[in-house]
Scaffold this motif. Sequence first.
Motif, PDB file in Angstrom:
ATOM      1  N   PHE A  30       0.755  -1.057   0.049  1.00 38.65           N
ATOM      2  CA  PHE A  30      -0.051   0.051   0.005  1.00 38.65           C
ATOM      3  C   PHE A  30       0.810   1.391  -0.070  1.00 38.65           C
ATOM      4  O   PHE A  30       0.544   2.186  -0.766  1.00 38.65           O
ATOM      5  CB  PHE A  30      -0.995  -0.187   0.929  1.00 38.65           C
ATOM      6  N   GLN A  31       1.747   1.365   0.871  1.00 41.66           N
ATOM      7  CA  GLN A  31       2.779   2.628   1.124  1.00 41.66           C
ATOM      8  C   GLN A  31       3.598   2.779  -0.178  1.00 41.66           C
ATOM      9  O   GLN A  31       3.453   3.710  -0.712  1.00 41.66           O
ATOM     10  CB  GLN A  31       3.743   1.997   2.065  1.00 41.66           C
ATOM     11  N   ASP A  32       3.915   1.583  -1.127  1.00 41.21           N
ATOM     12  CA  ASP A  32       4.538   1.862  -2.339  1.00 41.21           C
ATOM     13  C   ASP A  32       3.849   2.350  -3.370  1.00 41.21           C
ATOM     14  O   ASP A  32       4.166   3.174  -4.199  1.00 41.21           O
ATOM     15  CB  ASP A  32       5.213   0.421  -2.624  1.00 41.21           C
ATOM     16  N   VAL A  33       2.746   1.577  -3.702  1.00 39.73           N
ATOM     17  CA  VAL A  33       1.684   1.926  -4.619  1.00 39.73           C
ATOM     18  C   VAL A  33       1.226   3.358  -4.397  1.00 39.73           C
ATOM     19  O   VAL A  33       1.251   4.253  -5.407  1.00 39.73           O
ATOM     20  CB  VAL A  33       0.509   1.239  -4.520  1.00 39.73           C
ATOM     21  N   LEU A  34       1.119   4.130  -3.313  1.00 41.96           N
ATOM     22  CA  LEU A  34       0.531   5.406  -2.862  1.00 41.96           C
ATOM     23  C   LEU A  34       1.942   6.374  -3.272  1.00 41.96           C
ATOM     24  O   LEU A  34       1.720   7.279  -3.772  1.00 41.96           O
ATOM     25  CB  LEU A  34       0.306   5.620  -1.401  1.00 41.96           C
ATOM     26  N   GLN A  35       3.014   5.952  -3.293  1.00 44.73           N
ATOM     27  CA  GLN A  35       4.188   6.656  -3.334  1.00 44.73           C
ATOM     28  C   GLN A  35       4.492   6.874  -4.957  1.00 44.73           C
ATOM     29  O   GLN A  35       4.695   7.888  -5.394  1.00 44.73           O
ATOM     30  CB  GLN A  35       5.661   6.177  -2.834  1.00 44.73           C
ATOM     31  N   ARG A  36       4.438   5.526  -5.544  1.00 44.15           N
ATOM     32  CA  ARG A  36       4.846   5.631  -6.915  1.00 44.15           C
ATOM     33  C   ARG A  36       3.519   6.255  -7.862  1.00 44.15           C
ATOM     34  O   ARG A  36       3.952   6.930  -8.513  1.00 44.15           O
ATOM     35  CB  ARG A  36       4.795   4.282  -7.259  1.00 44.15           C
ATOM     36  N   TYR A  37       2.243   5.837  -7.482  1.00 47.26           N
ATOM     37  CA  TYR A  37       1.196   6.243  -8.592  1.00 47.26           C
ATOM     38  C   TYR A  37       0.505   7.150  -8.083  1.00 47.26           C
ATOM     39  O   TYR A  37      -0.543   7.654  -8.885  1.00 47.26           O
ATOM     40  CB  TYR A  37       0.444   4.908  -8.790  1.00 47.26           C
ATOM     41  N   ARG A 243      -3.327  -8.407 -10.755  1.00 46.86           N
ATOM     42  CA  ARG A 243      -4.016  -7.339 -10.019  1.00 46.86           C
ATOM     43  C   ARG A 243      -3.046  -6.119  -9.659  1.00 46.86           C
ATOM     44  O   ARG A 243      -1.729  -6.423  -9.880  1.00 46.86           O
ATOM     45  CB  ARG A 243      -4.461  -8.040  -8.446  1.00 46.86           C
ATOM     46  N   GLY A 244      -3.573  -5.215  -9.331  1.00 41.29           N
ATOM     47  CA  GLY A 244      -2.788  -4.061  -8.930  1.00 41.29           C
ATOM     48  C   GLY A 244      -3.488  -2.715  -8.622  1.00 41.29           C
ATOM     49  O   GLY A 244      -4.395  -2.676  -7.683  1.00 41.29           O
ATOM     50  N   ALA A 245      -3.174  -1.629  -9.343  1.00 41.51           N
ATOM     51  CA  ALA A 245      -3.828  -0.218  -8.800  1.00 41.51           C
ATOM     52  C   ALA A 245      -4.020   0.367 -10.267  1.00 41.51           C
ATOM     53  O   ALA A 245      -3.275   0.242 -11.172  1.00 41.51           O
ATOM     54  CB  ALA A 245      -2.959   0.412  -7.950  1.00 41.51           C
ATOM     55  N   TYR A 246      -5.170   0.832 -10.346  1.00 35.66           N
ATOM     56  CA  TYR A 246      -5.418   1.787 -11.582  1.00 35.66           C
ATOM     57  C   TYR A 246      -5.041   3.180 -11.354  1.00 35.66           C
ATOM     58  O   TYR A 246      -5.433   3.956 -10.774  1.00 35.66           O
ATOM     59  CB  TYR A 246      -6.860   1.693 -11.582  1.00 35.66           C
ATOM     60  N   LEU A 247      -4.162   3.551 -12.481  1.00 41.22           N
ATOM     61  CA  LEU A 247      -4.039   5.010 -12.817  1.00 41.22           C
ATOM     62  C   LEU A 247      -5.023   5.603 -14.066  1.00 41.22           C
ATOM     63  O   LEU A 247      -4.682   4.893 -14.904  1.00 41.22           O
ATOM     64  CB  LEU A 247      -2.380   5.171 -13.059  1.00 41.22           C
ATOM     65  N   VAL A 248      -5.541   6.339 -13.403  1.00 39.53           N
ATOM     66  CA  VAL A 248      -6.663   6.534 -14.474  1.00 39.53           C
ATOM     67  C   VAL A 248      -6.853   8.114 -14.823  1.00 39.53           C
ATOM     68  O   VAL A 248      -6.308   8.897 -13.977  1.00 39.53           O
ATOM     69  CB  VAL A 248      -8.349   6.473 -13.644  1.00 39.53           C
ATOM     70  N   GLU A 249      -6.751   8.453 -16.088  1.00 44.99           N
ATOM     71  CA  GLU A 249      -7.118   9.903 -16.646  1.00 44.99           C
ATOM     72  C   GLU A 249      -8.551  10.058 -17.094  1.00 44.99           C
ATOM     73  O   GLU A 249      -8.949   8.887 -18.098  1.00 44.99           O
ATOM     74  CB  GLU A 249      -6.114   9.901 -17.678  1.00 44.99           C
ATOM     75  N   GLN A 260      -1.358  -0.638 -12.844  1.00 41.54           N
ATOM     76  CA  GLN A 260      -0.049  -0.250 -12.397  1.00 41.54           C
ATOM     77  C   GLN A 260       0.347  -1.758 -11.672  1.00 41.54           C
ATOM     78  O   GLN A 260      -0.419  -2.122 -10.333  1.00 41.54           O
ATOM     79  CB  GLN A 260       0.241   0.678 -11.833  1.00 41.54           C
ATOM     80  N   ARG A 261       1.175  -2.594 -12.019  1.00 44.50           N
ATOM     81  CA  ARG A 261       1.797  -3.753 -11.090  1.00 44.50           C
ATOM     82  C   ARG A 261       3.320  -3.625 -10.502  1.00 44.50           C
ATOM     83  O   ARG A 261       3.825  -4.504  -9.932  1.00 44.50           O
ATOM     84  CB  ARG A 261       1.551  -4.962 -11.991  1.00 44.50           C
ATOM     85  N   ASP A 262       3.684  -2.743 -10.981  1.00 44.43           N
ATOM     86  CA  ASP A 262       5.387  -2.368 -10.609  1.00 44.43           C
ATOM     87  C   ASP A 262       5.496  -1.924  -9.210  1.00 44.43           C
ATOM     88  O   ASP A 262       5.741  -0.613  -9.077  1.00 44.43           O
ATOM     89  CB  ASP A 262       6.185  -1.608 -11.796  1.00 44.43           C
ATOM     90  N   TYR A 263       5.166  -2.616  -8.138  1.00 44.39           N
ATOM     91  CA  TYR A 263       5.370  -1.852  -6.852  1.00 44.39           C
ATOM     92  C   TYR A 263       5.905  -3.170  -6.189  1.00 44.39           C
ATOM     93  O   TYR A 263       5.786  -4.361  -6.401  1.00 44.39           O
ATOM     94  CB  TYR A 263       4.071  -1.446  -6.407  1.00 44.39           C
ATOM     95  N   TYR A 264       5.973  -3.073  -4.555  1.00 41.02           N
ATOM     96  CA  TYR A 264       6.279  -4.240  -3.987  1.00 41.02           C
ATOM     97  C   TYR A 264       5.257  -5.175  -3.699  1.00 41.02           C
ATOM     98  O   TYR A 264       4.202  -4.846  -3.324  1.00 41.02           O
ATOM     99  CB  TYR A 264       6.685  -3.556  -2.469  1.00 41.02           C
ATOM    100  N   GLN A 265       5.866  -6.485  -4.010  1.00 38.02           N
ATOM    101  CA  GLN A 265       4.811  -7.433  -3.706  1.00 38.02           C
ATOM    102  C   GLN A 265       5.864  -8.871  -3.516  1.00 38.02           C
ATOM    103  O   GLN A 265       6.826  -8.839  -4.078  1.00 38.02           O
ATOM    104  CB  GLN A 265       3.882  -7.933  -4.936  1.00 38.02           C
TER     105      GLN A 265
END
Length: 433
Positions: A30-37, A243-249, A260-265
């Motif tokens: 969670f922390q890595d996703v928020l920082q990156r994206y 699975r991952g997080a959506y970066l949306v425009e 987005q899947r490039d984060y700590y897992q």
Amino acid sequence: MVKFLHVADVHLGFDRYDSRERTKDFFRAFQDVLQRYAIDEQVDFVLIAGDLFEHRTLQPAILNQAQLCLQDLKAANIPVFAIEGNHDNRPYGIVTSWLKYLSEWRLLTLLEPGNVAAGESFYCPWDEDRRRGGYIDLACGVRILGSNWYGAAAPRAIEQIADAMAELPPGPEHTVLMFHHGLAGQIARYAGALRYDDLLPLRQAGVDYLALGHIHKHYSVDGWVHNPGSLEANNVEEAQYERGAYLVELNGQGVQARLQRDYYQRPIARLRLLARGHESLRELEAAALSLLEEAIELGQVDPVQAPLLEFRIEGQVGFDRLEFDTRALQQALQQRSNAIICLLKYEVETVGYASPLAEEANRRQIEYDIFTDVLAGHRDYKKRAPELAHGLMDLKERQLQGHAEEALYAFVETLLEPGSQASSTTPAVTEEK
């Protein structure tokens, strides 16, 4: 252009494997996703579409993890909007929850419909002073609406949401709705999923982006239904899910949602060994360790990354399955792989016969081997297996020669007596001409 981050099913406090390090993995992700994206991408806002927490009752350390992550976003002036999921919603009759606590402390904005039964409007605009409301209009040009966890009542709730949206005053250009529920056909063995047609009233009511949660696998439908999946896998089976997080425009051309899947897992490795029934105890253990070594050489298991390892032994064994020392093998596999958790699944059946048969074996040799193996698998007969195998061969010959049933039964009774020498003339295992 509006840019935001959509996450769901964070499950802070996950503790299924009773491992502190595994529990921390969900915080690190969670922390890595928020920082990156979110922070690095300078998004306009973040959506959490349910299940921020694994449990309704929290340990102080887990609440602290959520606060640390949300404080990072607050320091970056990125607002967070959230709804409750089935894991973190308040039980019936309870007026508060940990998400409501975080909302009151201005670390996120919890959007939830009003209590219609108590005379409240279904959707009231967000009141910053009271920290309550079901929707909010942002200066960046987005209206965000919340919802509750509805379970089996979700189809009816969708109709209610659509009707309530029709009563709202005109809003910004884009409309986003957070909804914690799953869509049918995405994963197996999921009862109560919504059909796509169930969602259509929301689209007709003006929802441009339906931010789902609940199912831990990523999927999107028709460019407006989006589910990012969980940030971390809640079990080894979920390792197969993307699975991952959506970066949306959001812009004049519509919705561009990039997973987005490039984060700590934590890496998860799953290995399977098929036992064929002829291996000895030592051979089966050696085969398991050999399979792990091969996986390490191929890069499927990386001891440096301390993976979560599932090792399955399936098939058939030619010995009592309980004789196999699974604990010792599990320890050896965990030590060699440096796995944070090693799950050994030993799911085999004891076969009736297991001795390898020589290609040149004649019929009587095959009969003898099969009878011996069948008897060796029985707790009462295994110590007399060779003797009784000869007796069974003699019994078969007597039956073929037409001996009376009474005589055959008497022969069996004598044969089964301890120390019996019923087969007075033991059939020799010789090659047939």
